[in-house]
Design an enzyme around this catalytic site. Structure first.
Site, PDB file in Angstrom:
ATOM      1  N   GLU A   1     -21.898  -9.618  -1.557  1.00 54.41           N
ATOM      2  CA  GLU A   1     -20.497  -8.800  -1.779  1.00 54.41           C
ATOM      3  C   GLU A   1     -20.877  -7.381  -2.225  1.00 54.41           C
ATOM      4  O   GLU A   1     -21.642  -7.308  -3.140  1.00 54.41           O
ATOM      5  CB  GLU A   1     -19.542  -9.386  -2.868  1.00 54.41           C
ATOM      6  CG  GLU A   1     -19.164 -10.596  -2.379  1.00 54.41           C
ATOM      7  CD  GLU A   1     -18.248 -11.423  -3.669  1.00 54.41           C
ATOM      8  OE1 GLU A   1     -16.777 -11.078  -3.099  1.00 54.41           O
ATOM      9  OE2 GLU A   1     -18.449 -11.669  -4.580  1.00 54.41           O
TER      10      GLU A   1
ATOM     11  N   ASP B   1     -19.198 -18.823 -10.801  1.00 57.17           N
ATOM     12  CA  ASP B   1     -18.181 -18.291  -9.943  1.00 57.17           C
ATOM     13  C   ASP B   1     -18.401 -18.494  -8.400  1.00 57.17           C
ATOM     14  O   ASP B   1     -17.321 -19.032  -7.632  1.00 57.17           O
ATOM     15  CB  ASP B   1     -18.301 -16.822 -10.168  1.00 57.17           C
ATOM     16  CG  ASP B   1     -16.996 -16.171  -9.466  1.00 57.17           C
ATOM     17  OD1 ASP B   1     -15.811 -16.866  -9.382  1.00 57.17           O
ATOM     18  OD2 ASP B   1     -17.098 -15.052  -8.926  1.00 57.17           O
TER      19      ASP B   1
ATOM     20  N   HIS C   1     -18.478 -22.586  -4.160  1.00 59.77           N
ATOM     21  CA  HIS C   1     -18.808 -22.377  -2.620  1.00 59.77           C
ATOM     22  C   HIS C   1     -19.737 -22.463  -1.919  1.00 59.77           C
ATOM     23  O   HIS C   1     -20.041 -22.977  -1.031  1.00 59.77           O
ATOM     24  CB  HIS C   1     -18.235 -20.685  -2.365  1.00 59.77           C
ATOM     25  CG  HIS C   1     -16.925 -20.258  -3.091  1.00 59.77           C
ATOM     26  ND1 HIS C   1     -15.771 -20.970  -3.094  1.00 59.77           N
ATOM     27  CD2 HIS C   1     -16.672 -19.013  -3.767  1.00 59.77           C
ATOM     28  CE1 HIS C   1     -14.810 -20.250  -3.830  1.00 59.77           C
ATOM     29  NE2 HIS C   1     -15.264 -19.125  -4.195  1.00 59.77           N
TER      30      HIS C   1
HETATM   31  C1  BG6 Z   1     -13.973 -16.260  -5.504  1.00 61.86           C
HETATM   32  C2  BG6 Z   1     -14.741 -15.736  -6.638  1.00 61.86           C
HETATM   33  O1  BG6 Z   1     -13.830 -17.809  -5.703  1.00 61.86           O
HETATM   34  O2  BG6 Z   1     -14.477 -15.950  -4.347  1.00 61.86           O
HETATM   35  C3  BG6 Z   1     -14.853 -14.139  -6.167  1.00 61.86           C
HETATM   36  O3  BG6 Z   1     -14.103 -15.894  -8.049  1.00 61.86           O
HETATM   37  C4  BG6 Z   1     -15.582 -13.571  -5.001  1.00 61.86           C
HETATM   38  O4  BG6 Z   1     -15.607 -13.545  -7.285  1.00 61.86           O
HETATM   39  C5  BG6 Z   1     -14.468 -14.422  -3.856  1.00 61.86           C
HETATM   40  O5  BG6 Z   1     -15.293 -12.519  -4.602  1.00 61.86           O
HETATM   41  C6  BG6 Z   1     -15.298 -14.430  -2.540  1.00 61.86           C
HETATM   42  O6  BG6 Z   1     -14.613 -14.957  -1.459  1.00 61.86           O
HETATM   43  P1  BG6 Z   1     -14.509 -14.584  -0.155  1.00 61.86           P
HETATM   44  O7  BG6 Z   1     -13.672 -15.323   0.550  1.00 61.86           O
HETATM   45  O8  BG6 Z   1     -14.008 -12.937   0.006  1.00 61.86           O
HETATM   46  O9  BG6 Z   1     -15.867 -14.690   0.326  1.00 61.86           O
END
Ligand code: BG6
Length: 633
Positions: A355, A374, A379
């Site tokens: 990111e 996190d 994820h």
């Molecule tokens: C969230 C995290 O679960 O997912 C964040 O807490 C992160 O820190 C985000 O930025 C990323 O999600 P995506 O859908 O933008 O990849």
């Protein structure tokens, strides 16, 4: 779409600066515009496309005697294989169509020395349209959001609900009751969420009239979740709503810090809101579910003391992403991939979530969470499980979750010495992102200036089962990296090289890239012979792009998940044992990090690829780093 081309004044390139799109399976058809080719008696032409940032492609086309009636040839048939439709969609194209005076069926490289620049008509078929299935309609219910004045409600939940309403899949008897500590009226809540929805990148087609229709469904109630009296007030409010015609079904959504989840669940249980005599009750829990194995167990015990597991929906929004759901379809509905999807053919797997954003305005949350909890604990482990799991017998909640848990249980928990060798943590210093100077993590408002919270985590996991023994899974994630990118790269084993020992080029092993975001799609890298008399090879790509094939990306993750929770489908949610299995993997790493010498933070600059020690992790076995998130790509 038709583009009519005429030779440019200097007779060289013809630039088309309009957007040019085609679906991968539809050929671009080239027609000899004025019959010049035929008039000149030439039989072949060279067509050259120059795509800025992508490169130059040359194809050979066969001229036809009746140019307006018969297309010359298609790009697809000319052997130009690796134009992804999305590439074409974003670039200005330069086309040079040159006629040659004899037909040469040999290599394309000989088709140089063009004689005449010709005019032509290039025709791209319209985008192949796969009509999207209409989304189902949710059950009638009142969605009670705890944490309604928070960031997630504004950025994700309300935009997702608004989209669902616009698509017509919201039950007419659907309402939201937002609960928050911030004092405000329902009117103010509507105004605030409306402003945020108008700005959110997740809102599709925001319109004042659409919002005016939607906002009547929104209500707000001030409440302190730590005050036991509040829950009786909530019950009274819900009963009052029901008397006034609201749905008897209640969907609770806990979007608060992890520490607040326990008191909310107990509070609901204490006033009898967790079970209903008529109508249903469900509860959606946002991540993180606790902060380690022990606290997750405690939280799950609290949940089970009040709610039945079948009514609990633990959200991991990655599971709602179309591309993530597609992993199972890609693996299990194509006989091409599953036979090689194991340690006999796969060398190693990389899963990356990079990111460019920093901690934004979530410093307090992030300081006690860090990148491992996190992103990796949920994820990325979910992506790993979907990549590595055995086929479930059905696409239902229990069958899918059963197989994912088996993967987690096959990952050997790490000892301190494994953690020292097989993990990397990092924290960003200041740097430049998109041409702008940004602060280091320790300088961000709300962050301890000597914080040792990691904003980057990489782990080398080993799955100890028959399918994967010996195949490392490299997981990495970080904030403030060079670019936004989430992808899974499956590296296949190299082939024996004796056949190509005397060729000048190196044969690269095949790589399957599942791109989760931002350019959703799948690509396969393989080797091909470079046109010419010498045996030279080059790596080419076969690409599938969501945008090009389907013309749209489908519903965003929160829309899918909100709708599923309204309909009672828990397939895309995580189960108690899954969450605990995830913590069983992550907790030893957290504990070892707490014992190991404090890292020398910051150890990577904002806008970089992350800590250099990532490469050390790959060197354990001599794997090569894909510079996927490095500079200049
Ligand atoms: C969230 C995290 O679960 O997912 C964040 O807490 C992160 O820190 C985000 O930025 C990323 O999600 P995506 O859908 O933008 O990849």
């Amino acid at each position: 779409m038709k583009l009519s081309l005429l030779p440019s004044a200097d007779g060289v390139d013809i630039a088309i600066s309009r957007r040019f799109r085609t679906a991968r399976s539809d050929p671009i058809v080239v027609t000899d515009r004025d019959g010049q080719g035929s008039a000149l008696g030439v039989r072949t032409a060279t067509l050259e496309l120059v795509l800025p940032g992508i490169g130059r492609e040359i194809g050979q086309v066969l001229l036809h005697r009746h140019p307006f009636l018969h297309p010359l040839q298609s790009f697809r048939d000319c052997g130009i294989a690796h134009f992804a439709a999305s590439d074409l969609g974003h670039a200005a194209i330069h086309v040079k169509l040159c006629a040659r005076d004899n037909y040469d069926s040999k290599s394309l490289s000989r088709a140089s020395n063009p004689k005449k620049i010709m005019s032509a008509i290039i025709q791209a078929s319209p985008l192949e349209t796969f009509s999207q299935e209409p989304l189902p309609t949710g059950d009638s219910c009142v969605l009670i959001i705890f944490g309604a004045s928070g960031d997630l409600t504004k950025r994700k939940l309300i935009p997702g609900l608004y989209n669902l309403a616009c698509e017509g899949c919201m039950n007419p008897e659907f309402e939201v009751l937002g609960i928050g500590r911030t004092p405000m009226s329902s009117e103010e809540f509507r105004k605030k969420t409306g402003e945020a929805a108008a700005k959110s990148k997740d809102t599709r087609d925001f319109s004042e009239s659409g919002w005016t229709d939607f906002e009547t469904r929104l209500h707000y109630m001030v409440g302190d979740i730590n005050d036991p009296k509040f829950y009786s007030q909530l019950r009274v409010r819900l009963e009052e709503m029901e008397r006034n015609g609201s749905s008897p079904n209640h969907l609770f959504y806990v979007s608060t810090p992890a520490s607040a989840a326990g008191p909310i669940i107990e509070g609901l249980g204490a006033v009898g809101l967790s079970r209903r005599e008529h109508g249903w009750t469900r509860i959606v829990l946002e991540k993180p579910f606790g902060r380690d194995l022990e606290s997750a167990n405690v939280l799950n015990d609290v949940v089970h003391g009040v709610f039945d597991e079948k009514t609990v929906y633990r959200i991991d929004h990655y599971l709602g992403k179309e591309t993530v759901q597609n992993i199972l379809v890609f693996r299990f509905s194509n006989s091409l991939f599953e036979p090689v999807w194991n340690r006999n053919y796969i060398d190693y797997v990389e899963i990356t979530a990079a990111e460019t954003v920093g901690v934004e305005n979530r410093a307090a949350f992030y300081e006690e969470t860090g990148a491992l909890r996190d992103m990796v604990a949920n994820h990325l482990l979910q992506l790993l499980a979907l990549t590595a799991m055995e086929p479930p017998v059905a696409f239902d909640a229990d069958s899918v979750r059963e197989q994912k848990v088996q993967v987690f249980r096959s990952i050997r928990p790490m000892r301190v010495e494994d953690v020292a060798r097989c993990t990397v943590r990092g924290q960003y210093g200041s740097g430049v992102i998109d041409g702008k100077r940004v602060l280091g993590y320790r300088e961000e408002p709300g962050v301890d200036p000597s914080s040792i919270t990691e904003t980057y985590a990489a782990v080398r996991f080993q799955i100890e089962n028959w399918r994967w023994a010996g195949v490392p899974f490299y997981i990495r994630t970080g904030k403030r990296l060079a670019r936004n990118l989430t992808e899974i790269r499956v590296h296949l084993k190299p082939t024996p090289q004796a056949l190509f020992a005397s060729t000048p080029s190196v044969i690269a092993p095949n790589v399957i890239t599942i791109s989760i975001q931002p350019d959703e799609g799948i690509s396969i890298a393989f080797d091909a012979k470079r046109p010419g008399t010498q045996m030279r090879t080059v790596t080419v790509q076969a690409n599938f792009s969501y945008q090009a094939s389907f013309g749209s990306k489908g519903p965003v993750a929160y829309e899918t998940l909100l709708l599923d929770s309204m309909r009672g489908d828990a397939t895309l949610f995580t189960r108690r044992d899954e969450v605990e299995a995830e913590w069983r993997i992550i907790t030893p790493i957290e504990e070892a990090w707490a014992h190991l010498p404090a890292p020398d933070f910051p150890n990577y600059g904002a806008g970089s690829e992350g800590p250099a020690s990532w490469h050390e992790l790959l060197k354990i076995r001599g794997d090569t780093a894909d510079q996927a998130i490095g500079h200049g790509e």
